[in-house]
Write a protein that holds these residues in place. Sequence first.
Motif, PDB file in Angstrom:
ATOM      1  N   ASN A 176       0.822  -1.218   0.000  1.00 51.62           N
ATOM      2  CA  ASN A 176       0.000   0.000   0.000  1.00 51.62           C
ATOM      3  C   ASN A 176       0.852   1.263   0.000  1.00 51.62           C
ATOM      4  O   ASN A 176       0.327   2.364  -0.152  1.00 51.62           O
ATOM      5  CB  ASN A 176      -0.944   0.013   1.207  1.00 51.62           C
ATOM      6  N   ASN A 177       2.154   1.114   0.195  1.00 54.79           N
ATOM      7  CA  ASN A 177       3.069   2.251   0.191  1.00 54.79           C
ATOM      8  C   ASN A 177       3.920   2.241  -1.074  1.00 54.79           C
ATOM      9  O   ASN A 177       3.811   1.347  -1.903  1.00 54.79           O
ATOM     10  CB  ASN A 177       3.944   2.219   1.445  1.00 54.79           C
ATOM     11  N   ASN A 178       4.779   3.231  -1.205  1.00 55.48           N
ATOM     12  CA  ASN A 178       5.571   3.413  -2.418  1.00 55.48           C
ATOM     13  C   ASN A 178       6.627   2.338  -2.638  1.00 55.48           C
ATOM     14  O   ASN A 178       7.222   1.843  -1.677  1.00 55.48           O
ATOM     15  CB  ASN A 178       6.325   4.757  -2.370  1.00 55.48           C
ATOM     16  N   ILE A 179       6.867   2.035  -3.909  1.00 50.11           N
ATOM     17  CA  ILE A 179       8.115   1.387  -4.298  1.00 50.11           C
ATOM     18  C   ILE A 179       8.859   2.441  -5.114  1.00 50.11           C
ATOM     19  O   ILE A 179       8.314   2.995  -6.073  1.00 50.11           O
ATOM     20  CB  ILE A 179       7.943   0.068  -5.084  1.00 50.11           C
ATOM     21  N   VAL A 180      10.058   2.769  -4.678  1.00 49.72           N
ATOM     22  CA  VAL A 180      10.858   3.818  -5.316  1.00 49.72           C
ATOM     23  C   VAL A 180      12.052   3.152  -5.979  1.00 49.72           C
ATOM     24  O   VAL A 180      12.800   2.413  -5.333  1.00 49.72           O
ATOM     25  CB  VAL A 180      11.311   4.862  -4.268  1.00 49.72           C
ATOM     26  N   LYS A 181      12.219   3.414  -7.275  1.00 50.49           N
ATOM     27  CA  LYS A 181      13.282   2.768  -8.045  1.00 50.49           C
ATOM     28  C   LYS A 181      14.384   3.775  -8.355  1.00 50.49           C
ATOM     29  O   LYS A 181      14.105   4.905  -8.752  1.00 50.49           O
ATOM     30  CB  LYS A 181      12.720   2.193  -9.345  1.00 50.49           C
ATOM     31  N   VAL A 182      15.630   3.347  -8.147  1.00 50.84           N
ATOM     32  CA  VAL A 182      16.787   4.209  -8.405  1.00 50.84           C
ATOM     33  C   VAL A 182      17.790   3.448  -9.252  1.00 50.84           C
ATOM     34  O   VAL A 182      18.239   2.359  -8.850  1.00 50.84           O
ATOM     35  CB  VAL A 182      17.478   4.648  -7.091  1.00 50.84           C
ATOM     36  N   ASN A 183      18.152   4.009 -10.411  1.00 51.65           N
ATOM     37  CA  ASN A 183      19.218   3.421 -11.228  1.00 51.65           C
ATOM     38  C   ASN A 183      20.527   4.056 -10.780  1.00 51.65           C
ATOM     39  O   ASN A 183      20.846   5.180 -11.154  1.00 51.65           O
ATOM     40  CB  ASN A 183      18.962   3.679 -12.713  1.00 51.65           C
ATOM     41  N   CYS A 184      21.281   3.336  -9.969  1.00 49.30           N
ATOM     42  CA  CYS A 184      22.490   3.881  -9.340  1.00 49.30           C
ATOM     43  C   CYS A 184      23.594   4.204 -10.349  1.00 49.30           C
ATOM     44  O   CYS A 184      24.433   5.065 -10.089  1.00 49.30           O
ATOM     45  CB  CYS A 184      23.018   2.911  -8.293  1.00 49.30           C
ATOM     46  N   SER A 185      23.614   3.531 -11.487  1.00 47.68           N
ATOM     47  CA  SER A 185      24.679   3.757 -12.458  1.00 47.68           C
ATOM     48  C   SER A 185      24.412   4.972 -13.343  1.00 47.68           C
ATOM     49  O   SER A 185      25.310   5.453 -14.024  1.00 47.68           O
ATOM     50  CB  SER A 185      24.878   2.516 -13.335  1.00 47.68           C
ATOM     51  N   GLU A 189      21.593  -1.666 -10.232  1.00 49.58           N
ATOM     52  CA  GLU A 189      23.021  -1.480 -10.549  1.00 49.58           C
ATOM     53  C   GLU A 189      23.799  -0.995  -9.323  1.00 49.58           C
ATOM     54  O   GLU A 189      24.581  -0.060  -9.385  1.00 49.58           O
ATOM     55  CB  GLU A 189      23.201  -0.515 -11.730  1.00 49.58           C
ATOM     56  N   ILE A 190      23.579  -1.666  -8.206  1.00 45.87           N
ATOM     57  CA  ILE A 190      24.193  -1.300  -6.923  1.00 45.87           C
ATOM     58  C   ILE A 190      25.719  -1.397  -6.957  1.00 45.87           C
ATOM     59  O   ILE A 190      26.409  -0.711  -6.204  1.00 45.87           O
ATOM     60  CB  ILE A 190      23.604  -2.178  -5.784  1.00 45.87           C
ATOM     61  N   ALA A 191      26.264  -2.209  -7.843  1.00 44.67           N
ATOM     62  CA  ALA A 191      27.720  -2.396  -7.908  1.00 44.67           C
ATOM     63  C   ALA A 191      28.450  -1.134  -8.331  1.00 44.67           C
ATOM     64  O   ALA A 191      29.651  -1.005  -8.108  1.00 44.67           O
ATOM     65  CB  ALA A 191      28.059  -3.528  -8.878  1.00 44.67           C
ATOM     66  N   ASP A 192      27.731  -0.178  -8.927  1.00 44.61           N
ATOM     67  CA  ASP A 192      28.371   1.023  -9.460  1.00 44.61           C
ATOM     68  C   ASP A 192      28.473   2.184  -8.475  1.00 44.61           C
ATOM     69  O   ASP A 192      28.971   3.241  -8.833  1.00 44.61           O
ATOM     70  CB  ASP A 192      27.629   1.496 -10.717  1.00 44.61           C
TER      71      ASP A 192
END
Length: 197
Positions: free
Chosen positions: A53-62, A104-107
Amino acid sequence: FHNMIGKSKKMQEIYSLIDLLSDVESTVLISGESGTGKELVAAALHYKGNRSNNNIVKVNCSALSEHLLESELFGHVRGSFTGAFKDKTGRFKTADGGTIFLDEIADISSKIQIKLLRVLQEKEFEQVGDSKTIKVDVRVIAASNQNLTDKVRDGLFREDLYYRLNVMKIIMPPLRERREDIPLLVEHFISVFNKKF
């Protein structure tokens, strides 16, 4: 299954794992080659769970430089750097009560790794240019198409952060390992493009 297509044994195992992990609060690390559906897995984990019911926030780290990524993740206060004309709410604050997906957490740089480790351990952070601590309740799901174990061995990724992220792991199989799913995918994409065009 939550926008994922596949009847192969490997995909059925992934679906079962998502069912098991959807209400577990631990971090999840999704690994696999580009295009295997890591973002779909993250969305399924969120929408099947009790945070749906709450947000899913997406971040492309690279896609962002270290400075921009720090501001995106944690926010900043007005005047904290050139161009910071107003306060900005970070993605962790936006995801409070929900899920943040770090693709892309490795970046990420060593500086961001340290700040991220603190969020995972303490559930708190400071905005760029501010000393006030902000507490958040966020489930972290991370993904990488690189081998994080190799990056840890080479000194490019913090070992303590790796173990914090790798509490539960989902490995997405490439299509060449689940060829029986190809007819289903062909049918799906024909349908999608027929509607579109």
